[in-house]
Design a protein around this motif. Structure first.
Motif, short mmCIF file in Angstrom:
data_model
loop_
_atom_site.label_atom_id
_atom_site.label_comp_id
_atom_site.label_asym_id
_atom_site.label_seq_id
_atom_site.Cartn_x
_atom_site.Cartn_y
_atom_site.Cartn_z
N LYS A 86 -8.46 12.03 9.62
CA LYS A 86 -9.62 11.28 10.06
C LYS A 86 -9.57 9.89 9.41
O LYS A 86 -9.34 9.77 8.21
CB LYS A 86 -10.91 12.00 9.67
CG LYS A 86 -11.06 13.37 10.32
CD LYS A 86 -11.20 13.24 11.83
CE LYS A 86 -11.35 14.61 12.47
NZ LYS A 86 -11.47 14.52 13.94
N ALA A 87 -9.83 8.87 10.22
CA ALA A 87 -9.69 7.49 9.72
C ALA A 87 -10.59 7.21 8.54
O ALA A 87 -10.19 6.54 7.59
CB ALA A 87 -9.98 6.50 10.86
N ASP A 88 -11.82 7.75 8.56
CA ASP A 88 -12.75 7.43 7.48
C ASP A 88 -12.47 8.22 6.20
O ASP A 88 -13.14 8.01 5.19
CB ASP A 88 -14.20 7.68 7.92
CG ASP A 88 -14.40 9.07 8.48
OD1 ASP A 88 -13.44 9.86 8.46
OD2 ASP A 88 -15.52 9.37 8.94
N SER A 89 -11.49 9.14 6.23
CA SER A 89 -11.13 9.88 5.03
C SER A 89 -9.90 9.28 4.34
O SER A 89 -9.44 9.82 3.34
CB SER A 89 -10.85 11.35 5.37
OG SER A 89 -9.70 11.46 6.20
N ILE A 90 -9.39 8.17 4.88
CA ILE A 90 -8.21 7.50 4.31
C ILE A 90 -8.67 6.24 3.60
O ILE A 90 -9.43 5.45 4.15
CB ILE A 90 -7.20 7.14 5.42
CG1 ILE A 90 -6.81 8.40 6.21
CG2 ILE A 90 -5.96 6.49 4.82
CD1 ILE A 90 -5.97 8.09 7.43
N GLN A 91 -8.21 6.04 2.39
CA GLN A 91 -8.64 4.86 1.64
C GLN A 91 -8.00 3.60 2.22
O GLN A 91 -6.96 3.63 2.87
CB GLN A 91 -8.31 5.00 0.16
CG GLN A 91 -6.83 5.09 -0.16
CD GLN A 91 -6.58 4.91 -1.64
OE1 GLN A 91 -7.00 3.94 -2.24
NE2 GLN A 91 -5.89 5.88 -2.24
N PHE A 92 -8.65 2.49 1.95
CA PHE A 92 -8.29 1.21 2.57
C PHE A 92 -6.82 0.84 2.33
O PHE A 92 -6.13 0.41 3.26
CB PHE A 92 -9.21 0.12 2.01
CG PHE A 92 -8.84 -1.27 2.45
CD1 PHE A 92 -9.12 -1.71 3.73
CD2 PHE A 92 -8.21 -2.14 1.56
CE1 PHE A 92 -8.78 -2.99 4.13
CE2 PHE A 92 -7.87 -3.42 1.96
CZ PHE A 92 -8.15 -3.84 3.25
N PHE A 93 -6.33 1.03 1.12
CA PHE A 93 -4.99 0.58 0.79
C PHE A 93 -3.90 1.46 1.42
O PHE A 93 -2.75 1.04 1.50
CB PHE A 93 -4.80 0.56 -0.73
CG PHE A 93 -5.75 -0.37 -1.43
CD1 PHE A 93 -5.58 -1.74 -1.35
CD2 PHE A 93 -6.84 0.12 -2.14
CE1 PHE A 93 -6.46 -2.61 -1.97
CE2 PHE A 93 -7.72 -0.74 -2.77
CZ PHE A 93 -7.54 -2.11 -2.68
N ASP A 94 -4.25 2.66 1.89
CA ASP A 94 -3.29 3.53 2.54
C ASP A 94 -3.29 3.37 4.06
O ASP A 94 -2.39 3.89 4.74
CB ASP A 94 -3.58 5.00 2.20
CG ASP A 94 -3.25 5.33 0.75
OD1 ASP A 94 -2.47 4.57 0.15
OD2 ASP A 94 -3.77 6.33 0.23
N LEU A 95 -4.29 2.71 4.60
CA LEU A 95 -4.42 2.63 6.05
C LEU A 95 -3.24 1.92 6.73
O LEU A 95 -2.75 2.42 7.76
CB LEU A 95 -5.73 1.93 6.42
CG LEU A 95 -6.97 2.84 6.44
CD1 LEU A 95 -8.24 2.00 6.58
CD2 LEU A 95 -6.88 3.85 7.56
N PRO A 96 -2.74 0.77 6.23
CA PRO A 96 -1.60 0.15 6.93
C PRO A 96 -0.39 1.08 7.04
O PRO A 96 0.24 1.16 8.10
CB PRO A 96 -1.28 -1.07 6.05
CG PRO A 96 -2.58 -1.41 5.38
CD PRO A 96 -3.23 -0.08 5.12
N ARG A 97 -0.08 1.80 5.95
CA ARG A 97 1.06 2.72 6.01
C ARG A 97 0.79 3.87 6.97
O ARG A 97 1.67 4.28 7.73
CB ARG A 97 1.34 3.26 4.60
CG ARG A 97 2.51 4.23 4.53
CD ARG A 97 2.75 4.68 3.10
NE ARG A 97 1.57 5.33 2.54
CZ ARG A 97 1.28 6.62 2.75
NH1 ARG A 97 2.08 7.38 3.49
NH2 ARG A 97 0.21 7.14 2.19
#
Length: 360
Positions: free
Chosen positions: A243-254
């Motif tokens: 789920k997108a909202d369960s991923i922290q900001f710094f991991d989202l690009p990867r």
């Protein structure tokens, strides 16, 4: 020198006001969430009061993340109204300092608050969600805080078509709770069904626990464990069920790049990434809205209507932001547009209203 001294003073007032709002919201959320957890989970076999307090602590960053825009709005309104009541804004104007000059500390404070929310609060929220989810699973709960929908996976391996469903997801998708596995033959006919308490993705197979197997016109058969061969990899499952909202900001690009490599839609993750990226400017927009309804409070004595107008304006902006974000997640609107359009429009409107009020 006057601007520097005044700027530091206003920035300090805004920072202190924001801090006390954070403390108040934290205490309110803690009490409400602890009461809700206690009433919902007290019947679980391994529930304890200390564990509920710990889980509430883990969950608070996630909930507070949703309140950040309102905290910025209320803190700016409270600070400006307080300065107006003590005639400090009047004296500032009399000294020849324009609204655009003495609002800089508030805008800077809101921007820094947004940066801290993205850099600190968001990773804490992602980490706390995983901890709370693991703790809830240890208590014997069959639901997960990570998702409210039933995830489904389909795999075709060694000539067998299988659909895997679960009530909840643990550890990013490598562990499933309350699992249903439906087997099909090459003609698409259901041949067997397996219901398991949990399933864990191992190297080359799913390990099913507490399995009840039904099929072939036979009575249900229970097994302690069973293996379901698979060619799914942990990375694939994690990207499929994340789920997108369960991923922290710094991991989202990867995560976005990995999801693209597997052929998954990345609209949700891209929208979440741009929403977090635009959060500091959203708080600046909230501050401009607060200034629009707070600067003339003392002179026109419109406290209740002005405060209500500011609250309604901030609420409308937040609702529009969430609504457009949902459009971006579903792919109706490009993620970049969905995240940035409400912020740009709100900042433009706030600046226009201030220009009209202050400069004619």
């Amino acid at each position: 020198m006057i601007l520097d001294t005044l700027g530091r003073y206003f920035f300090k007032r805004y920072t202190i006001t924001t801090f006390w709002f954070l403390v108040g919201i934290f205490a309110l959320i803690f009490i409400i969430d602890f009461s809700e957890l206690a009433s919902r989970m007290s019947a679980l076999p391994h529930y304890s009061v200390s564990g509920a307090l710990l889980m509430t602590t883990f969950r608070i960053p996630t909930i507070m993340q949703q309140t950040v825009p309102f905290i910025a709005l209320f803190a700016a309104m409270a600070a400006l109204i307080s300065l107006n009541r003590r005639y400090e804004v009047v004296v500032t104007r009399a000294a020849g300092i324009s609204v655009w000059q003495f609002l800089r500390p508030f805008v800077l404070g809101a921007f820094l608050f947004g940066l801290l929310a993205v850099a600190i609060l968001n990773p804490l929220a992602a980490w706390g969600t995983k901890k709370a989810e693991a703790l809830e699973a240890e208590w014997g709960s069959s639901r997960s805080a990570e998702t409210n929908s039933i995830p489904w996976l389909r795999q075709i391996y060694d000539g067998t078509d299988t659909i895997i469903g679960a009530r909840s997801v643990q550890k990013g998708g490598t562990e499933l709770i309350n699992v249903t596995v439906i087997h099909f033959d090459p003609q698409g006919t259901i041949t067997k069904r397996q219901d398991a308490r949990s399933a864990k993705l191992e190297d080359g197979y799913w390990l099913l626990n507490n399995v009840t197997e039904t099929g072939g016109g036979q009575l249900p058969r229970r097994q302690e464990t069973a293996q379901l061969p698979t060619n799914l990899k942990a990375e694939f499952v994690q990207e499929r069920l994340a789920k997108a909202d369960s991923i922290q900001f710094f991991d989202l690009p990867r995560k976005i790049e990995v999801a693209r490599s597997f052929g998954f839609s990345t609209n949700g993750m891209e929208t979440q990434f741009h929403s977090l990226l635009s959060l500091p400017l959203l708080l600046v927009a909230m501050t401009l809205i607060a200034a629009c309804v707070s600067l003339k409070f003392s002179r026109f004595n419109q406290s209740r209507s002005v405060i209500l107008g500011g609250i309604l304006s901030g609420f409308v902006l937040y609702v529009v932001t969430v609504l457009v974000k949902a459009f971006g997640t579903s792919g109706i609107v490009p993620p970049f547009v969905a995240a940035w359009l409400p912020v740009v429009v709100a900042m433009a409107l706030g600046s226009t209203i201030l220009l009209h009020q202050e400069d004619g």
